[in-house]
Design an enzyme around this catalytic site. Sequence first.
Site, mmCIF file in Angstrom:
data_model
loop_
_atom_site.group_PDB
_atom_site.id
_atom_site.type_symbol
_atom_site.label_atom_id
_atom_site.label_comp_id
_atom_site.label_asym_id
_atom_site.label_seq_id
_atom_site.Cartn_x
_atom_site.Cartn_y
_atom_site.Cartn_z
ATOM 1 N N LYS A 274 74.230 117.589 0.828
ATOM 2 C CA LYS A 274 73.413 116.729 1.315
ATOM 3 C C LYS A 274 72.321 117.101 2.391
ATOM 4 C CE LYS A 274 76.856 112.804 1.475
ATOM 5 N NZ LYS A 274 77.717 112.185 2.251
ATOM 6 N N GLN B 197 81.380 111.542 7.603
ATOM 7 C CA GLN B 197 82.013 111.825 5.975
ATOM 8 C C GLN B 197 83.409 111.464 6.172
ATOM 9 O OE1 GLN B 197 80.335 113.266 3.581
ATOM 10 N NE2 GLN B 197 82.497 112.889 2.481
ATOM 11 N N ASP C 198 74.807 104.586 4.657
ATOM 12 C CA ASP C 198 75.972 104.711 3.827
ATOM 13 C C ASP C 198 76.383 103.183 3.058
ATOM 14 O OD1 ASP C 198 77.201 106.885 2.768
ATOM 15 O OD2 ASP C 198 78.509 107.303 4.594
#
Length: 295
Positions: free
Chosen positions: A55, A99, A122
């Site tokens: 990412k 994460q 997200d």
Amino acid sequence: MPNNPLILRGKDVSTAIKAELATRIAALDQQGVKPGLTAILVGEDPASQVYIRSKERQSGKLGFNSQVLRLPERTSEKELLALINKLNADKAVHGILVQLPLPKHIDEQRVIESIDPDKDVDGFHPVSVGKLVLGLEGFVSCTPAGILEILRYYDIETQGKHVVIVGRSNIVGKPMANLMIQKRPLGNSTVTLVHTRTPDMAYHTRQADILIAAAGVPEFIDVDMIKAGAVVIDVGINRIDDPGSEKGYRLVGDVNYNSVLNKVSAITPVPGGVGVMTIAMLLSNTVKSAENSLK
């Protein structure tokens, strides 16, 4: 029986999306805005570290204001929530990514709910999920959004088709089902969602015009579980031992690719299919958030 199925290469779709994003990023730059994405990694989970590095690298190539905050495993929930609150207030940050998985002493749901919904790139916040269910504009969970883009790019018809989804996770299965029933061109499908408590799962999967496998079980979907001519979207990325490989392992999906290849009309490979799309859609959501900040 099809002998030359269409290979749905996520890498090609991702490249096209990034080219379109570059144009939008240039337009933002003209207005003095650079998309800001901050990722938080707590602990040393190896898979998470690989994902975060990818990412970071890809957002950097597009010219994002990108940063990764790496925190020790012992970080308390209170400390993590305080950091997120600080990022919520930072106007240079348009997307916040925590994460997962988090260490066991931290409540994941509480952390997700602490993120400003306007920065929830997200698509996991209850506000984002609620907008998805209602068919309202908002951030869509990246993997399901990526699957939609694959279907769009390869002009796979969904209207009136029977979509069977294997798996009911909050990240893939549930949002995917909600996307496919929406009244929109990439939707209008009849959806069946099966899971570990579904009796005779193969009965349902054999009825699928489009089969989306997100079970998390290596090569679970075999040739006798699909009908001839089905479109198969394989979400799984599983590492299995392979002594003959240089690394000692290989990556496989939730579908037994080689066994179904001559029976399907189209299929995503693993790797190179859905996985690369997840990051592409994270970048897309961040650019969208940056654009929204100007409104």
